[in-house]
Write a protein that holds these residues in place. Structure first.
Motif, mmCIF file in Angstrom:
data_model
loop_
_atom_site.group_PDB
_atom_site.id
_atom_site.type_symbol
_atom_site.label_atom_id
_atom_site.label_comp_id
_atom_site.label_asym_id
_atom_site.label_seq_id
_atom_site.Cartn_x
_atom_site.Cartn_y
_atom_site.Cartn_z
ATOM 1 N N GLU A 74 0.913 -1.112 -0.024
ATOM 2 C CA GLU A 74 0.017 -0.057 -0.027
ATOM 3 C C GLU A 74 0.720 1.212 -0.056
ATOM 4 O O GLU A 74 1.565 1.367 0.773
ATOM 5 C CB GLU A 74 -0.917 0.060 1.363
ATOM 6 N N PRO A 75 1.008 2.107 -1.298
ATOM 7 C CA PRO A 75 1.886 2.992 -1.058
ATOM 8 C C PRO A 75 1.514 4.192 -0.003
ATOM 9 O O PRO A 75 2.598 5.086 -0.036
ATOM 10 C CB PRO A 75 1.715 3.668 -2.456
ATOM 11 N N ASP A 76 0.338 4.461 0.013
ATOM 12 C CA ASP A 76 -0.205 5.550 1.166
ATOM 13 C C ASP A 76 -0.370 4.866 2.487
ATOM 14 O O ASP A 76 -0.907 4.026 2.741
ATOM 15 C CB ASP A 76 -1.328 5.978 0.675
ATOM 16 N N PHE A 77 0.370 5.528 3.533
ATOM 17 C CA PHE A 77 0.279 5.254 4.777
ATOM 18 C C PHE A 77 -1.075 5.282 5.561
ATOM 19 O O PHE A 77 -1.272 4.282 6.069
ATOM 20 C CB PHE A 77 1.610 5.844 5.930
ATOM 21 N N LYS A 78 -1.622 6.302 5.361
ATOM 22 C CA LYS A 78 -2.997 6.582 5.852
ATOM 23 C C LYS A 78 -3.895 5.360 5.326
ATOM 24 O O LYS A 78 -4.857 4.853 6.149
ATOM 25 C CB LYS A 78 -3.385 7.675 5.359
ATOM 26 N N THR A 79 -3.923 5.165 4.024
ATOM 27 C CA THR A 79 -4.786 4.058 3.609
ATOM 28 C C THR A 79 -4.414 2.709 3.996
ATOM 29 O O THR A 79 -5.424 1.890 4.450
ATOM 30 C CB THR A 79 -4.584 3.918 1.962
ATOM 31 N N ALA A 80 -3.218 2.417 4.324
ATOM 32 C CA ALA A 80 -2.890 1.147 4.881
ATOM 33 C C ALA A 80 -3.331 1.209 6.166
ATOM 34 O O ALA A 80 -3.791 0.211 6.684
ATOM 35 C CB ALA A 80 -1.118 0.968 4.884
ATOM 36 N N ILE A 81 -3.214 1.987 7.242
ATOM 37 C CA ILE A 81 -3.841 1.979 8.547
ATOM 38 C C ILE A 81 -5.360 1.964 8.399
ATOM 39 O O ILE A 81 -5.717 0.979 9.176
ATOM 40 C CB ILE A 81 -3.293 3.443 9.137
ATOM 41 N N LEU A 82 -6.106 2.618 7.452
ATOM 42 C CA LEU A 82 -7.611 2.546 7.635
ATOM 43 C C LEU A 82 -7.618 1.094 7.106
ATOM 44 O O LEU A 82 -8.659 0.448 7.606
ATOM 45 C CB LEU A 82 -8.023 3.278 6.595
ATOM 46 N N ARG A 83 -7.116 0.426 6.076
ATOM 47 C CA ARG A 83 -7.336 -0.758 5.887
ATOM 48 C C ARG A 83 -7.144 -1.805 6.550
ATOM 49 O O ARG A 83 -8.153 -2.858 6.859
ATOM 50 C CB ARG A 83 -6.463 -1.012 4.417
ATOM 51 N N ALA A 84 -6.077 -1.693 7.419
ATOM 52 C CA ALA A 84 -5.659 -2.760 8.402
ATOM 53 C C ALA A 84 -6.710 -2.572 9.522
ATOM 54 O O ALA A 84 -6.949 -3.564 10.419
ATOM 55 C CB ALA A 84 -4.336 -2.322 9.328
ATOM 56 N N ARG A 85 -7.195 -1.478 9.871
ATOM 57 C CA ARG A 85 -8.363 -1.449 10.892
ATOM 58 C C ARG A 85 -9.807 -1.714 10.529
ATOM 59 O O ARG A 85 -10.533 -1.849 11.226
ATOM 60 C CB ARG A 85 -8.296 0.157 11.442
ATOM 61 N N GLY A 86 -9.830 -1.962 9.071
ATOM 62 C CA GLY A 86 -10.886 -2.635 8.610
ATOM 63 C C GLY A 86 -12.208 -1.449 8.333
ATOM 64 O O GLY A 86 -13.262 -1.446 8.048
#
Length: 88
Positions: free
Chosen positions: A73-85
């Motif tokens: 996931e190139p974007d950190f914010k998107t990665a965090i939101l995706r990881a948290r569901g």
């Protein structure tokens, strides 16, 4: 070794071995093991080492490892939101 792993190993090994047809199978496996940095006995070499090395052998230094590329996931914010569901 399961049949699909054997087929994958043969599929990856064939084009590389055709580049150096003067080598026998054990010489080719020894060469691949040395390139991969394996220092143990050849009879203890796992198929995982060969498969991974053959997949990575002709990739550039800047290319992503195949197993990690699907989760990148190139974007950190998107990665965090995706990881948290929060997002899919």
């Amino acid at each position: 070794m399961k049949c699909h792993r054997l087929n994958e190993l043969i599929e990856l090994l064939q084009p590389e071995w055709q580049k150096e047809p003067e080598l026998n199978l054990m010489q080719m496996i020894g060469k691949l093991a040395a390139e991969a940095g394996y220092q143990g006995k050849l009879e203890e070499l796992s198929d995982d080492v060969l498969i991974y090395h053959l997949k990575m052998r002709n990739m550039g230094d800047d290319e992503m490892i195949p197993g990690l590329a699907k989760d990148y996931e190139p974007d950190f914010k998107t990665a965090i939101l995706r990881a948290r569901g929060i997002i899919d």
